[in-house]
Design a protein around this motif. Structure first.
Motif, PDB file in Angstrom:
ATOM      1  N   PRO A 141     -26.041 -11.609 -12.133  1.00  0.00           N
ATOM      2  CA  PRO A 141     -26.700 -11.378 -13.228  1.00  0.00           C
ATOM      3  C   PRO A 141     -26.453 -10.196 -13.982  1.00  0.00           C
ATOM      4  N   ALA A 142     -26.357  -9.091 -13.240  1.00  0.00           N
ATOM      5  CA  ALA A 142     -25.981  -7.659 -13.847  1.00  0.00           C
ATOM      6  C   ALA A 142     -24.820  -7.779 -14.788  1.00  0.00           C
ATOM      7  N   ASP A 143     -24.002  -8.330 -14.215  1.00  0.00           N
ATOM      8  CA  ASP A 143     -22.771  -8.428 -15.069  1.00  0.00           C
ATOM      9  C   ASP A 143     -22.850  -9.199 -16.280  1.00  0.00           C
ATOM     10  N   ALA A 147     -22.556  -8.042 -20.301  1.00  0.00           N
ATOM     11  CA  ALA A 147     -21.464  -8.621 -21.374  1.00  0.00           C
ATOM     12  C   ALA A 147     -22.360  -9.279 -22.211  1.00  0.00           C
ATOM     13  N   ARG A 148     -23.816  -9.118 -22.394  1.00  0.00           N
ATOM     14  CA  ARG A 148     -24.617  -9.933 -23.481  1.00  0.00           C
ATOM     15  C   ARG A 148     -24.019  -9.468 -24.697  1.00  0.00           C
ATOM     16  N   PRO A 149     -23.994  -8.248 -25.132  1.00  0.00           N
ATOM     17  CA  PRO A 149     -23.437  -7.942 -26.514  1.00  0.00           C
ATOM     18  C   PRO A 149     -22.027  -8.708 -26.884  1.00  0.00           C
ATOM     19  N   VAL A 150     -21.242  -8.789 -25.814  1.00  0.00           N
ATOM     20  CA  VAL A 150     -20.020  -9.711 -26.362  1.00  0.00           C
ATOM     21  C   VAL A 150     -20.394 -11.146 -26.431  1.00  0.00           C
ATOM     22  N   PHE A 151     -21.234 -11.587 -25.720  1.00  0.00           N
ATOM     23  CA  PHE A 151     -21.503 -13.111 -25.961  1.00  0.00           C
ATOM     24  C   PHE A 151     -22.060 -13.421 -27.161  1.00  0.00           C
ATOM     25  N   PRO A 163     -23.808 -18.661  -9.866  1.00  0.00           N
ATOM     26  CA  PRO A 163     -22.875 -17.760  -9.268  1.00  0.00           C
ATOM     27  C   PRO A 163     -21.521 -18.186 -10.052  1.00  0.00           C
ATOM     28  N   SER A 164     -20.346 -17.341  -9.449  1.00  0.00           N
ATOM     29  CA  SER A 164     -19.045 -17.388  -9.804  1.00  0.00           C
ATOM     30  C   SER A 164     -18.522 -19.107  -9.525  1.00  0.00           C
ATOM     31  N   GLY A 165     -18.049 -19.713 -10.747  1.00  0.00           N
ATOM     32  CA  GLY A 165     -17.672 -21.146 -10.483  1.00  0.00           C
ATOM     33  C   GLY A 165     -18.496 -21.890 -11.324  1.00  0.00           C
TER      34      GLY A 165
END
Length: 294
Positions: A141-143, A147-151, A163-165
């Motif tokens: 969640p922290a990552d 990354a939210r401005p990019v998204f 989670p991953s995947g």
């Protein structure tokens, strides 16, 4: 604003990288075919000469490449992202690949002191150009928050799904629904034409009722005009349906319609339509009905 390396500047990656430049980010892009970096350079980005050149000094590394082996090569190759990214760099994979491969790569990234998000997208070329993609994100969640401005520069629907995947798993489900919907629309078009119905009027009715969908809205012109300039190539959807069927088998889940649609998409690819838009599933139904064209 962020310094971003963007690897993979094809139909989807190029407009995505350009939108990041428009949002004020500093973007260095790399593609194996150097000429594909020109639109990014014309928009104010930088055409990098190698993965290492793009990654050096980047805070975020974004990928949009075709398949699992391509992602593995770009990340883990001798001259790849993992070899050149500084500790703490956030890697965002926008590609559509196998969930198990994503989990392995995320674990390797963590072992190297890197952060990793799988963030496959839906919306096709039009969504990429219009910054209107749906982005399904797996990872910490922290990552995701970082990354939210990019998204937000790339999509309208941005959701952390687990989670991953998890992002790749949701994308597989998305591709199942899209392929099945296109196949149903293709069958409806052939059926309607066989009875001499005004196809444009019929699609107006379908689009305004429960049969309406974003797929119909986006692919309507292709189906009416029998024009299949690629927004999303059949060859890639064939790959994606392989991900769906193999992941379903691993989970012990039965997808009878999905299995059939996967075979129809594979037929389109094997028949030489792989470079066409996935709405060219219409051609499969037409061939099965005895005609290559309406």
């Amino acid at each position: 604003m962020t310094t971003i390396a963007f690897i993979g500047l094809g139909i989807m990656g190029s407009p995505m990288a350009i939108n990041l430049v428009k949002a004020g980010h500093t973007v260095s892009g790399y593609n194996r075919s150097p000429e594909k970096a020109r639109p990014l350079a014309d928009a104010g980005g930088r055409a990098a000469e190698s993965v290492a050149d793009a990654v050096t000094g980047a805070e975020i590394v974004a990928l949009m490449v075709p398949d699992s082996p391509d992602v593995q090569h770009v990340l883990t190759g001798d001259d790849g992202v993992f070899a050149h990214a500084a500790p703490g760099t956030l890697v965002i994979d926008f590609s559509t690949i196998r969930p198990d491969v994503t989990r392995d790569l995320a674990a390797e990234a963590a072992g190297r002191g890197l952060r990793y998000l799988d963030a496959p997208v839906s919306g096709g070329e039009a969504g990429a150009r219009n910054a209107a993609l749906s982005i399904m994100v797996g990872g910490e969640p922290a990552d995701f928050a970082a990354a939210r401005p990019v998204f937000d520069a790339l999509g309208r629907t941005v959701i952390h799904v687990g989670p991953s995947g998890a992002g790749q798993t949701v994308k597989a489900a998305n591709q199942l629904v899209v392929a099945a919907t296109i196949e149903a629309l293709a069958e409806a078009v052939v059926f309607l034409r066989a009875y001499g119905v005004d196809l444009e009027a019929a699609l107006d009715v379908l689009g305004g009722g429960l049969a309406g969908s974003a797929v119909l809205a986006q692919k309507r012109a292709n189906l009416l005009g029998h024009s299949f300039e690629p927004g999303f190539r059949i060859a890639l959807h064939d790959k994606d349906m392989g991900i769906v069927t193999s992941a379903a088998r691993e989970a012990g889940v039965v997808l009878p319609v999905g299995a059939l649609v996967a075979q129809l998409v594979a037929s389109a690819n094997a028949s030489g339509d792989g470079a066409l838009d996935h709405s060219a599933l219409l051609r499969v139904v037409e061939r099965l009905s005895g005609s290559d064209r309406p």
